[in-house]
Design a protein around this motif. Structure first.
Motif, PDB file in Angstrom:
ATOM      1  N   THR A 120      51.264   6.763  46.229  1.00  0.00           N
ATOM      2  CA  THR A 120      51.671   7.505  45.035  1.00  0.00           C
ATOM      3  C   THR A 120      51.007   6.903  43.805  1.00  0.00           C
ATOM      4  OG1 THR A 120      53.586   6.102  44.498  1.00  0.00           O
ATOM      5  CG2 THR A 120      53.957   7.896  46.070  1.00  0.00           C
ATOM      6  N   TRP A 121      50.832   7.729  42.796  1.00  0.00           N
ATOM      7  CA  TRP A 121      50.289   7.233  41.521  1.00  0.00           C
ATOM      8  C   TRP A 121      51.279   6.291  40.854  1.00  0.00           C
ATOM      9  CZ3 TRP A 121      45.346   7.947  40.085  1.00  0.00           C
ATOM     10  CH2 TRP A 121      44.624   8.947  40.731  1.00  0.00           C
ATOM     11  N   GLU A 122      52.549   6.555  41.031  1.00  0.00           N
ATOM     12  CA  GLU A 122      53.560   5.684  40.438  1.00  0.00           C
ATOM     13  C   GLU A 122      53.421   4.254  40.955  1.00  0.00           C
ATOM     14  OE1 GLU A 122      58.425   5.517  39.844  1.00  0.00           O
ATOM     15  OE2 GLU A 122      57.556   6.735  41.453  1.00  0.00           O
ATOM     16  N   ARG A 128      50.368   2.401  39.622  1.00  0.00           N
ATOM     17  CA  ARG A 128      50.510   1.885  38.258  1.00  0.00           C
ATOM     18  C   ARG A 128      51.240   0.540  38.219  1.00  0.00           C
ATOM     19  NH1 ARG A 128      50.922   7.505  37.269  1.00  0.00           N
ATOM     20  NH2 ARG A 128      53.192   7.528  37.460  1.00  0.00           N
ATOM     21  N   LEU A 146      43.414   9.362  44.493  1.00  0.00           N
ATOM     22  CA  LEU A 146      44.272   8.184  44.500  1.00  0.00           C
ATOM     23  C   LEU A 146      43.649   7.051  45.312  1.00  0.00           C
ATOM     24  CD1 LEU A 146      46.932   6.699  43.925  1.00  0.00           C
ATOM     25  CD2 LEU A 146      47.967   7.956  45.820  1.00  0.00           C
ATOM     26  N   ARG A 186      40.778   5.592  43.174  1.00  0.00           N
ATOM     27  CA  ARG A 186      41.249   4.820  42.018  1.00  0.00           C
ATOM     28  C   ARG A 186      41.938   3.528  42.470  1.00  0.00           C
ATOM     29  NH1 ARG A 186      37.829   6.943  38.422  1.00  0.00           N
ATOM     30  NH2 ARG A 186      38.403   9.032  37.698  1.00  0.00           N
ATOM     31  N   ASP A 222      47.954  -1.368  31.849  1.00  0.00           N
ATOM     32  CA  ASP A 222      46.915  -0.659  32.606  1.00  0.00           C
ATOM     33  C   ASP A 222      45.522  -1.247  32.370  1.00  0.00           C
ATOM     34  OD1 ASP A 222      46.544   0.210  30.024  1.00  0.00           O
ATOM     35  OD2 ASP A 222      46.575   2.348  30.502  1.00  0.00           O
ATOM     36  N   MET A 234      44.505   4.862  36.159  1.00  0.00           N
ATOM     37  CA  MET A 234      45.800   4.730  36.814  1.00  0.00           C
ATOM     38  C   MET A 234      46.556   6.046  36.858  1.00  0.00           C
ATOM     39  SD  MET A 234      45.283   1.575  37.316  1.00  0.00           S
ATOM     40  CE  MET A 234      46.790   0.973  38.045  1.00  0.00           C
ATOM     41  N   GLU A 235      45.927   7.085  36.354  1.00  0.00           N
ATOM     42  CA  GLU A 235      46.494   8.427  36.372  1.00  0.00           C
ATOM     43  C   GLU A 235      45.454   9.368  36.984  1.00  0.00           C
ATOM     44  OE1 GLU A 235      49.485   9.095  35.058  1.00  0.00           O
ATOM     45  OE2 GLU A 235      49.911   7.334  33.825  1.00  0.00           O
ATOM     46  N   LYS A 236      45.910  10.502  37.478  1.00  0.00           N
ATOM     47  CA  LYS A 236      44.972  11.492  37.979  1.00  0.00           C
ATOM     48  C   LYS A 236      44.258  12.126  36.791  1.00  0.00           C
ATOM     49  CE  LYS A 236      44.778  14.969  41.653  1.00  0.00           C
ATOM     50  NZ  LYS A 236      44.186  14.084  42.670  1.00  0.00           N
ATOM     51  N   ARG A 294      40.419   8.315  29.932  1.00  0.00           N
ATOM     52  CA  ARG A 294      41.461   7.363  29.605  1.00  0.00           C
ATOM     53  C   ARG A 294      41.132   6.641  28.301  1.00  0.00           C
ATOM     54  NH1 ARG A 294      43.021   1.950  32.102  1.00  0.00           N
ATOM     55  NH2 ARG A 294      43.521   1.731  29.897  1.00  0.00           N
TER      56      ARG A 294
END
Length: 536
Positions: free
Chosen positions: A350-352, A355, A395, A398, A473, A487-489, A493
């Protein structure tokens, strides 16, 4: 006063068996921020009002230490676990042992250096350097509990065939017939020694997964119980001496119910080390992934050869691993400065969870755990892969980029299996960047073995009092390279530049302090070299 009494009552009601004897109330200074305690809580730092954590019998599933440190140069230490709460402008602490509050300088770095030198000094040694110089490969996500010779060799050959450099290969859980029997199971490994020889020929060093648990109905269990090398249950008698304990403690853990080795007993250490030596001598195994060992698996009701808290049992498991330069741990207590490879706990796909990698890994550095790996690329929690027809390819990329310039990087889900050519090439580009920066990483690895300084550093550590204490981040690799992964889709940034002159990978100069927007196509990892302040 009422608030303080409420906090103390809360401590005791939640942990009546902890036997806290010492307490303190510390006034939080203006602009002072606090960090520390547990690596897996790094995402919650700096701590805010209402935060509470009790470290007794609890390390939050990862590494921990009885240590807190602030941005104004103060730090807190106790030789034993403590509980703490942030309440308005106060930090309330309740401890088993005496609490030490000290100040050194006026930054988080000066406080860390003083505490490290005094309470968890570096050992002057590193784990096996192959853990840093090449990517690591773990068979967990590809095979889960179906570890077997045929598929492990296929995985290893695919690593080479797809252009990845060989490194450490970890054979994960379920290679043995059962817990406590140290041999490869014949039905899945018809020629385990031949397999390891082949892996060595390909250029890999081989680690195997081990744990402190023993199946409670086998011959090893009967022998170990007879020799009194297991933990015992106190049967409700808190003062029961070890010499009178008879019943083994049966521990519930994620794979069921087991007896457990007592690593406070030198004879238990000797028995267990003899089993691992057998794996080295008979099969050619190079090292060990020493899993579990969390304080929660050492109940306060257990009786050990040497009286120990659950946290001290975890610490003893860590002490055991010092015999093996090629090691990996996920759970650890009070072993900052030791030459132990520490991995962040399993992360979901997951992206969460992605992070959390930076704040958790930089928190590890603040607790003295410098030789740290940011979990498996794409996530190591196999439950988050169940039922998925396909993975989030962005994901995975990254995640690889985030890991690339951390102290270690570890693959498990095979990129060549789960990615299309565009994403696969982006991952290979991240690995190539790591190989380019590896000499600098190794310089930092060798330095930290002497100085104790973090390899991966939070922004506040290198650039204090510039408003970067909440930056989660970005991180610094030493004092020279700033890393700002996606850190995000998405493909854009923001990057915060502290004071000084910076240069990107194409030679473009940026002068800080500044906030800049960058385009980050899927194959780009943002990183910048710090050139100092001479041009300002």
């Amino acid at each position: 006063m009422k608030t303080f009494l409420f906090v103390l009552l809360l401590f005791f009601s939640l942990n009546s068996y902890a036997q806290f004897h010492y307490s303190d109330s510390i006034t939080i200074e203006q602009n002072e921020k606090w960090f520390g305690g547990a690596v897996n809580e790094g995402w919650a730092m700096p701590f805010t009002n209402g935060y509470h954590l009790n470290l007794f019998g609890n390390i939050a599933g990862n590494q921990a230490s009885p240590f807190l440190v602030s941005t104004t140069g103060r730090f807190i230490w106790s030789d034993q676990p403590f509980a703490f709460t942030i309440n308005q402008h106060h930090l309330y602490i309740q401890s088993i042992d005496k609490i030490v509050v000290e100040k050194s300088g006026n930054t988080i770095a000066t406080a860390y250096r003083a505490a490290s030198k005094k309470y968890f000094p570096p050992a002057g040694k590193t784990p096996d350097t192959l853990l840093f110089t090449r990517p690591q490969y773990n068979t967990w996500i590809e095979l889960i509990y179906n570890q077997n010779q045929e598929d492990i060799l296929k995985y290893a050959h695919a690593i080479i065939d797809n252009g990845f450099p060989p490194g450490v290969l970890m054979i994960d859980d379920n290679w043995a017939p059962y817990y406590g029997r140290f041999e490869f199971r014949k039905d899945r490994f018809p020629d385990a020694k031949g397999m390891i020889n082949e892996l060595h020929t390909l250029g890999f060093k081989v680690m195997i997964w081990v744990c402190p648990f023993i199946r409670p109905d086998g011959e090893e269990f009967r022998s170990l119980l007879h020799q009194r090398l297991l933990l015992f249950d106190n049967k409700g008698i808190a003062t029961l001496p070890w010499s009178e304990a008879k019943e083994p403690a049966i521990i519930r853990w994620w794979n069921g119910y087991s007896a457990e080795m007592d690593f406070t007993n030198p004879e238990a250490v000797n028995w267990y080390s003899s089993q691992l030596k057998k794996m080295q001598d008979e099969y050619g195994v190079d090292g060990f992934k020493l899993d579990a060992g969390d304080p929660e698996y050492y109940p306060a009701t257990s009786v050990s050869y040497k009286k120990a808290t659950p946290n001290e049992q975890c610490e003893a498991w860590g002490q055991f691993g010092l015999m093996y330069p090629l090691n990996e741990y996920r759970a650890m207590w009070k072993r900052g400065g030791a030459p132990l490879a520490e991995r962040l706990r399993d992360k979901g796909h997951t992206w969460e969870d992605l992070r959390t990698l930076i704040p958790n890994l930089t928190t590890a550095g603040l607790l003295g755990y410098q030789f740290t790996c940011p979990d498996m690329i794409g996530g190591g929690d196999f439950g988050s892969f169940i039922g998925r027809d396909k993975l989030d390819q962005d994901l995975v990329v990254r995640s690889a980029q985030c890991s690339a310039l951390m102290p270690m990087m570890q693959f498990s889900a095979a990129p060549w299996r789960v990615l299309d050519p565009v994403h696969f090439n982006a991952v290979k580009k991240a690995v190539a960047l790591r190989m380019k920066i590896t000499p600098y990483i190794m310089q930092l690895v060798k330095e930290t073995a002497i100085t104790g300084e973090p390899i991966a550093r939070m922004m506040e550590y290198v650039f204090p009092h510039e408003g970067l204490d909440t930056c989660k981040d970005q991180f610094m690799l030493g004092n020279k390279i700033m890393v700002a992964p996606m850190m995000e889709k998405g493909v854009q940034r923001t990057v915060i530049f502290p004071k000084g002159t910076w240069q990107d990978e194409n030679g473009k100069v940026i002068k800080g302090p500044a906030v800049k927007q960058f385009q980050t196509p899927i194959d780009r990892l943002l990183w910048f070299e710090y050139k100092g302040i001479q041009d300002l």
